[in-house]
Design a protein around this motif. Sequence first.
Motif, PDB file in Angstrom:
ATOM      1  N   LEU A  40      36.977  83.151   1.569  1.00 19.11           N
ATOM      2  CA  LEU A  40      36.025  83.225   2.668  1.00 19.11           C
ATOM      3  C   LEU A  40      36.005  84.626   3.280  1.00 19.11           C
ATOM      4  O   LEU A  40      34.940  85.227   3.457  1.00 19.11           O
ATOM      5  N   ASN A  41      37.190  85.150   3.575  1.00 20.12           N
ATOM      6  CA  ASN A  41      37.297  86.424   4.283  1.00 20.12           C
ATOM      7  C   ASN A  41      36.987  87.640   3.411  1.00 20.12           C
ATOM      8  O   ASN A  41      36.427  88.627   3.890  1.00 20.12           O
ATOM      9  N   PRO A  46      31.918  89.071   3.726  1.00 20.48           N
ATOM     10  CA  PRO A  46      31.286  90.366   3.414  1.00 20.48           C
ATOM     11  C   PRO A  46      29.886  90.219   2.822  1.00 20.48           C
ATOM     12  O   PRO A  46      29.025  91.078   3.059  1.00 20.48           O
ATOM     13  N   ALA A  47      29.651  89.139   2.075  1.00 16.75           N
ATOM     14  CA  ALA A  47      28.312  88.920   1.517  1.00 16.75           C
ATOM     15  C   ALA A  47      27.299  88.689   2.627  1.00 16.75           C
ATOM     16  O   ALA A  47      26.198  89.261   2.611  1.00 16.75           O
ATOM     17  N   MET A  48      27.649  87.877   3.623  1.00 15.63           N
ATOM     18  CA  MET A  48      26.727  87.645   4.730  1.00 15.63           C
ATOM     19  C   MET A  48      26.559  88.893   5.581  1.00 15.63           C
ATOM     20  O   MET A  48      25.485  89.139   6.140  1.00 15.63           O
ATOM     21  N   SER A  49      27.607  89.691   5.665  1.00 17.19           N
ATOM     22  CA  SER A  49      27.503  90.967   6.376  1.00 17.19           C
ATOM     23  C   SER A  49      26.508  91.877   5.668  1.00 17.19           C
ATOM     24  O   SER A  49      25.700  92.562   6.316  1.00 17.19           O
ATOM     25  N   GLN A  73      26.029  78.438   3.941  1.00 24.07           N
ATOM     26  CA  GLN A  73      26.410  77.187   4.581  1.00 24.07           C
ATOM     27  C   GLN A  73      26.855  76.153   3.561  1.00 24.07           C
ATOM     28  O   GLN A  73      27.762  75.361   3.820  1.00 24.07           O
ATOM     29  N   GLY A  74      26.237  76.164   2.382  1.00 26.81           N
ATOM     30  CA  GLY A  74      26.656  75.254   1.324  1.00 26.81           C
ATOM     31  C   GLY A  74      28.115  75.459   0.948  1.00 26.81           C
ATOM     32  O   GLY A  74      28.850  74.492   0.701  1.00 26.81           O
ATOM     33  N   GLY A  75      28.546  76.731   0.922  1.00 26.98           N
ATOM     34  CA  GLY A  75      29.951  77.014   0.635  1.00 26.98           C
ATOM     35  C   GLY A  75      30.855  76.665   1.797  1.00 26.98           C
ATOM     36  O   GLY A  75      31.950  76.118   1.618  1.00 26.98           O
ATOM     37  N   ILE A  76      30.408  76.954   3.004  1.00 24.40           N
ATOM     38  CA  ILE A  76      31.203  76.661   4.197  1.00 24.40           C
ATOM     39  C   ILE A  76      31.440  75.159   4.332  1.00 24.40           C
ATOM     40  O   ILE A  76      32.528  74.719   4.722  1.00 24.40           O
ATOM     41  N   ASP A  77      30.421  74.356   4.011  1.00 28.25           N
ATOM     42  CA  ASP A  77      30.561  72.897   4.103  1.00 28.25           C
ATOM     43  C   ASP A  77      31.704  72.388   3.228  1.00 28.25           C
ATOM     44  O   ASP A  77      32.334  71.375   3.546  1.00 28.25           O
ATOM     45  N   MET A 113      24.223  79.731  11.717  1.00 28.21           N
ATOM     46  CA  MET A 113      24.653  79.930  10.334  1.00 28.21           C
ATOM     47  C   MET A 113      25.259  81.316  10.129  1.00 28.21           C
ATOM     48  O   MET A 113      26.252  81.465   9.406  1.00 28.21           O
ATOM     49  N   MET A 114      24.686  82.322  10.783  1.00 25.49           N
ATOM     50  CA  MET A 114      25.226  83.669  10.651  1.00 25.49           C
ATOM     51  C   MET A 114      26.607  83.779  11.292  1.00 25.49           C
ATOM     52  O   MET A 114      27.501  84.437  10.755  1.00 25.49           O
ATOM     53  N   LEU A 115      26.787  83.122  12.435  1.00 33.48           N
ATOM     54  CA  LEU A 115      28.099  83.143  13.087  1.00 33.48           C
ATOM     55  C   LEU A 115      29.151  82.443  12.234  1.00 33.48           C
ATOM     56  O   LEU A 115      30.274  82.931  12.082  1.00 33.48           O
ATOM     57  N   LYS A 116      28.793  81.293  11.683  1.00 31.72           N
ATOM     58  CA  LYS A 116      29.726  80.597  10.785  1.00 31.72           C
ATOM     59  C   LYS A 116      30.045  81.464   9.581  1.00 31.72           C
ATOM     60  O   LYS A 116      31.196  81.536   9.141  1.00 31.72           O
ATOM     61  N   GLY A 117      29.007  82.124   9.074  1.00 30.02           N
ATOM     62  CA  GLY A 117      29.209  82.997   7.924  1.00 30.02           C
ATOM     63  C   GLY A 117      30.068  84.201   8.232  1.00 30.02           C
ATOM     64  O   GLY A 117      30.615  84.827   7.330  1.00 30.02           O
TER      65      GLY A 117
END
Length: 213
Positions: A40-41, A46-49, A73-77, A113-117
């Motif tokens: 994730l980290n 970094p991808a969402m950044s 979000q699909g990955g975060i879920d 979604m951006m904050l979660k990402g």
Amino acid sequence: MLTEDDKDALFEAICDGDRETVVALVTRARDEGPDLAVLLNDTMIPAMSEVGDQFSAGEIFVPEMLVAARAMQGGIDIIEPVLAATDHEPLARVAIGSVKGDLHDIGKNLVVMMLKGAGFEVEDLGVDVPIEEFENAVKRGNQVVCLSALLTTTKPQMITVVDHLRQACNHAKVVIGGAVITQDYADKIGADAFGEDAPGAVKAVKRALGLAA
């Protein structure tokens, strides 16, 4: 265990909004048992950044950013239930909602979604949120409250919320944003930070908390 090529593919899939590939790779990572917090980290955030940077540079637009955020979000879920069972700590806990009288949620949902990402734990309070709900969110442990308004008629409600939170729970940081909001307005009402768009909201939350944006 995901190879470096797999991680590169995951990075690109998030940037491209390829939810199917994101879900497949993260599912495989979960099933094979590597450290999902590292994945994730080091790869997903970094991808969402990168997506946020592309949007800010005018290289992509809201539809592309929204698709990328949904892929993320699909990955975060998949990751969230695993991390919840460990001692993994999010960057911070953030509550977000559209102020009383404002029923708009597309921009707010994108910020969620951006904050979660970006590695935050997010409590979405929804739309038309009364002052008491923002206060209760702070009492539940949220360190930042994000207020959204897209109407000039609901914009003054932010003043009421900020003033109330300053008196009821002064330790909470308040970040505001929305189509009718400016930095001048944020300064005027005493908000801790202003986000001009979804990537900007993430940076604003980090600034409010004293984290590197």
